[in-house]
Write a protein that holds these residues in place. Structure first.
Motif, PDB file in Angstrom:
ATOM      1  N   VAL A 165       0.836  -1.181   0.000  1.00 22.30           N
ATOM      2  CA  VAL A 165       0.000   0.000   0.000  1.00 22.30           C
ATOM      3  C   VAL A 165       0.880   1.243   0.000  1.00 22.30           C
ATOM      4  N   ALA A 166       0.574   2.180  -0.914  1.00 18.01           N
ATOM      5  CA  ALA A 166       1.351   3.409  -0.979  1.00 18.01           C
ATOM      6  C   ALA A 166       1.114   4.242   0.274  1.00 18.01           C
ATOM      7  N   THR A 167       2.175   4.681   0.911  1.00 19.46           N
ATOM      8  CA  THR A 167       2.077   5.479   2.117  1.00 19.46           C
ATOM      9  C   THR A 167       3.357   6.269   2.279  1.00 19.46           C
ATOM     10  N   ASN A 168       3.293   7.367   3.016  1.00 18.34           N
ATOM     11  CA  ASN A 168       4.494   8.153   3.279  1.00 18.34           C
ATOM     12  C   ASN A 168       5.294   7.595   4.443  1.00 18.34           C
ATOM     13  N   GLU A 169       4.714   6.673   5.202  1.00 21.15           N
ATOM     14  CA  GLU A 169       5.392   6.059   6.337  1.00 21.15           C
ATOM     15  C   GLU A 169       5.482   4.547   6.120  1.00 21.15           C
ATOM     16  N   PHE A 170       6.682   4.020   6.218  1.00 21.66           N
ATOM     17  CA  PHE A 170       6.854   2.580   6.069  1.00 21.66           C
ATOM     18  C   PHE A 170       8.204   2.166   6.635  1.00 21.66           C
ATOM     19  N   ARG A 193      23.912   1.103   8.055  1.00 27.92           N
ATOM     20  CA  ARG A 193      23.155   2.200   8.667  1.00 27.92           C
ATOM     21  C   ARG A 193      21.923   2.578   7.858  1.00 27.92           C
ATOM     22  N   ILE A 194      20.947   3.078   8.586  1.00 30.03           N
ATOM     23  CA  ILE A 194      19.818   3.783   8.000  1.00 30.03           C
ATOM     24  C   ILE A 194      19.834   5.177   8.618  1.00 30.03           C
ATOM     25  N   THR A 195      19.929   6.200   7.771  1.00 31.10           N
ATOM     26  CA  THR A 195      20.144   7.569   8.230  1.00 31.10           C
ATOM     27  C   THR A 195      19.008   8.471   7.765  1.00 31.10           C
ATOM     28  N   SER A 196      18.596   9.381   8.629  1.00 36.55           N
ATOM     29  CA  SER A 196      17.467  10.271   8.359  1.00 36.55           C
ATOM     30  C   SER A 196      17.900  11.492   7.557  1.00 36.55           C
ATOM     31  N   ASP A 236      11.733   2.884  10.814  1.00 38.64           N
ATOM     32  CA  ASP A 236      10.534   3.507  10.275  1.00 38.64           C
ATOM     33  C   ASP A 236      10.934   4.821   9.625  1.00 38.64           C
ATOM     34  N   ILE A 237      10.511   5.029   8.397  1.00 33.92           N
ATOM     35  CA  ILE A 237      10.803   6.297   7.745  1.00 33.92           C
ATOM     36  C   ILE A 237       9.497   6.980   7.345  1.00 33.92           C
TER      37      ILE A 237
END
Length: 276
Positions: A2-7, A218-221, A240-241
């Motif tokens: 599902v398309a979403t801005n948070e995933f 890493r996952i970086t914001s 979560d981004i």
């Protein structure tokens, strides 16, 4: 999906056995399934995850076409777990002997795109042919840019991808332990200066008793904050981004808005003429 801005997104940190494709695929499968169980929709594997990195004597025999065996395997996993998957392999093309270090993005619908490494590290210059483009891949949740390993140190490439609209830049990597100081700064800097998310999936282990990989996937914001970092040999990290954070950060520090593209284009032309 599902398309979403948070995933949720994931980086996979793993050790690879030189030349043992089946073992590496089996190991990757276990880690991918773990990431999918935790809800990750986008999962990134390390550089040359299926063969190991130091297979220079066997590049030609280990290289595959795209589509080919490993990308078919990736597509099958995407269908099984309903994910988008990024993996980096040796790519063989029709011209005999020419090999690329190529990143591939797949989904349940198939291969969505490929990126060939454009900046080659050290002996890679004798192993691989350089790629010649910086594409953006429009996926259902946003825009993906791909780079590979050493390229985390080239801010120009990441900037081009961001200016083209990249929301996330991924770095499948086999980055050396000796240069972790560069990895530490660059993975955060590429995210901050472009106001985008960075997913950097690195190798662990040592190959040929001389090439030690640094880990610290890493996952970086977009603010340059490390949201998740790997500390073990074979490990999945999840974060979560929120893609809305991208526009927020780009308004807070408007590097892309204020980038003087005409100035840099002119200066690069002058440099090219001087070096020609």
């Amino acid at each position: 999906m599902v398309a979403t801005n948070e995933f949720k997104v994931a980086a996979i940190q793993m050790n690879c056995e030189l030349g043992d494709k089946q073992l590496n695929l089996d190991r990757a499968y276990g880690l991918i399934s773990e990431a999918a169980r935790q809800g990750a929709q986008l999962i990134v594997l390390p550089e040359l995850f299926n063969t190991g990195y130091r297979v220079e004597e066997d590049d030609v025999s280990f290289a595959e076409t795209i589509p080919g065996a490993t990308t078919n395997w990736m597509e099958t996993l995407c269908q099984e777990f309903n994910i988008t998957l990024v993996g980096c392999i040796l790519e063989r093309i029709n011209t005999q002997g020419l090999i690329y270090d190529t990143s591939v993005v797949t989904s349940p619908e198939g291969i969505l795109g490929t990126y060939r490494k454009t900046h080659l590290w050290d002996q890679e210059n004798t192993r691989f042919k350089k790629g010649e483009s910086l594409p953006i891949f429009k996926l259902e949740w946003g825009n993906l840019g791909m780079q590979i390993c050493y390229e985390v140190g080239f801010p120009e490439s990441a900037r081009v991808l961001a200016l083209k609209g990249a929301d996330i830049i991924v770095y499948p990597s086999a980055f050396g332990k000796e240069r972790l100081y560069a990895w530490d700064i660059a993975t955060r800097s590429r995210a901050l200066e472009n106001g985008c998310y960075v997913i950097a999936a690195n190798r662990t282990g040592t190959e040929k008793n001389e090439t030690a990989f640094g880990g610290h996937s890493r996952i970086t914001s977009p603010q340059g904050e490390v949201l998740a970092e790997a500390t073990k040999e074979n490990e999945v990290i999840i974060a979560d981004i929120d893609l809305d954070k991208i526009s927020e950060q780009r308004r807070q520090i408007p590097y892309l808005r204020d980038y003087n593209s005409s100035l840099f284009a002119n200066e690069l032309k002058k440099i090219a003429l001087l070096n020609s």
